[in-house]
Design an enzyme around this catalytic site. Structure first.
Site, PDB file in Angstrom:
ATOM      1  CB  SER A 195      -0.947  -0.048   1.202  1.00 48.37           C
ATOM      2  OG  SER A 195      -1.906   0.966   1.145  1.00 48.37           O
ATOM      3  CG  ASP A 200      -6.240  -2.791  -4.652  1.00 50.36           C
ATOM      4  OD1 ASP A 200      -6.956  -1.799  -4.424  1.00 50.36           O
ATOM      5  OD2 ASP A 200      -5.047  -2.862  -4.328  1.00 50.36           O
ATOM      6  CG  HIS A 239      -5.789  -1.257  -0.985  1.00 56.42           C
ATOM      7  ND1 HIS A 239      -4.909  -1.114  -2.030  1.00 56.42           N
ATOM      8  CD2 HIS A 239      -5.206  -0.637   0.077  1.00 56.42           C
ATOM      9  CE1 HIS A 239      -3.836  -0.440  -1.633  1.00 56.42           C
ATOM     10  NE2 HIS A 239      -3.991  -0.142  -0.354  1.00 56.42           N
TER      11      HIS A 239
END
Length: 351
Positions: free
Chosen positions: A152, A298, A328
């Site tokens: 991320s 995602d 995600h």
């Protein structure tokens, strides 16, 4: 643009073909070193600042070093220690017997710069600024080069580090991150920031931050997971003329917001959320020793955006898309798949 191919595995079992590394025996000399590095950093937008960077390093001296970086709410604590027995932010992936084991790797975590601190308000701050902070910590620890596992926002910071300090990177594994953000993701985060700012302006900072986090959670997970997890009706119905109280999914979002405000403050959230949308690295700076991992559900960093990074880099790095219902957040939830890919991408050999 290079015509790169990417692997889209049909199942987690198929990931086994991507890892063929034999584990090595744990080292009984594992130790923990934690502290704060004071360093002068030239920020992209703030100029030169002397800042304090908190870090925690666990592992045997001389073991292969790996910097482990997560989302904006991740921090320096990666695995249980005598002084802090909590599991860290990536349990199952980092820890005793896990893919990133402090008995076999020298693992380094940091607290991201941003928001209010003893050094004043640090905003705006960029992924490149965070990379410079990591370099200062590695200097403190006497580490010339390290692998980086970044997920991320941490993946963005890892890409920025590779762009600024390519000679200091042994291997990269980038999960749920790319060289840029796309406008829809920025749009969603801008609404989150507006909610947090409105809370401050109206004297309801905690409420505004909780709403921002609740909205963020709707983008971290997938529609498929919510369909399977939550019923569509309310838990209870209010009196005539009143709104139904607490749909199951609403209760979940409220709980996530309440948990977040116990750990975060508004200025820090605003700085790090904004930092995601300021992120940009040159695809051509991608190193050849890089593995890219995306997840098929995602919506913030869709696989096509990671394909774009791979193709524009001209290096055709390995890119694997993993199936998951978790969107995600799959890098946190798909422990077995992530562990397999990390073991393949960061071998346990001294480089």
């Amino acid at each position: 643009m290079a015509n790169c191919s990417s692997a889209r595995v049909a199942s987690h079992a198929a990931l086994a073909s991507h890892a063929a590394l034999a584990p090595i025996a744990p080292d009984s000399t594992t130790h923990v070193r934690a502290g704060v590095v004071r360093s002068s950093i030239r920020f992209d937008h703030l100029g030169a600042r002397s800042v304090s960077i908190a870090y925690e390093a666990q592992g045997p001296a001389g073991a292969p070093a790996t910097v482990v970086l997560g989302g904006i709410s991740a921090g320096r604590h990666l695995a249980p220690t005598a002084s802090d027995p909590s599991p860290g932010w990536w349990p199952g992936v980092v820890g005793e017997g896990a893919a990133l084991d402090p008995a076999r790797h020298l693992l380094v975590g940091i607290d991201y710069l941003g928001g209010n601190s003893e050094d004043g308000l640090l905003r705006p701050v960029t992924s490149h600024d965070q990379a410079r902070a990591i370099a200062a910590v590695l200097d403190e620890l006497g580490i010339a080069a390290a692998s980086i596992a970044g997920a991320s926002y941490g993946g963005m910071v890892a890409l920025a580090f590779a762009e600024l300090f390519p000679a200091r990177v042994a291997r990269l594994v980038i999960l749920s991150a790319a060289h840029r953000t796309h406008p829809m993701a920025t749009a969603i985060r801008s609404v989150q920031r507006s909610a947090a700012e409105l809370g401050v302006a109206t004297g309801q900072a905690a409420r505004g931050l909780a709403l921002a986090r609740a909205l963020a959670m709707t983008t971290y997970r997938s529609t498929r997971e919510f369909e399977e997890r939550f019923e569509s009706g309310p838990l209870s119905v209010g009196k005539p003329g009143q709104s139904p109280s607490y749909f199951p999914v609403e209760q979940y979002l409220n709980a996530r917001g309440a948990d977040f405000i116990r750990r975060f403050d508004t200025e820090r959230f605003l700085a790090l959320s904004e930092s995601i949308d300021l992120h940009a690295t040159a695809a051509a700076s991608l190193l050849p020793r890089t593995s890219l991992v995306s997840f098929d559900t995602d919506v913030l960093v869709p696989p096509w955006l990671v394909d774009e990074l791979a193709a524009r880099s001209g290096r055709c790095p390995r890119h694997i898309t993993v199936p998951s219902i978790f969107g995600h957040d799959a890098f946190l939830k798909e422990v077995d798949a992530v562990a397999t890919l990390l073991e393949a991408g960061i071998p346990e050999v001294v480089r």
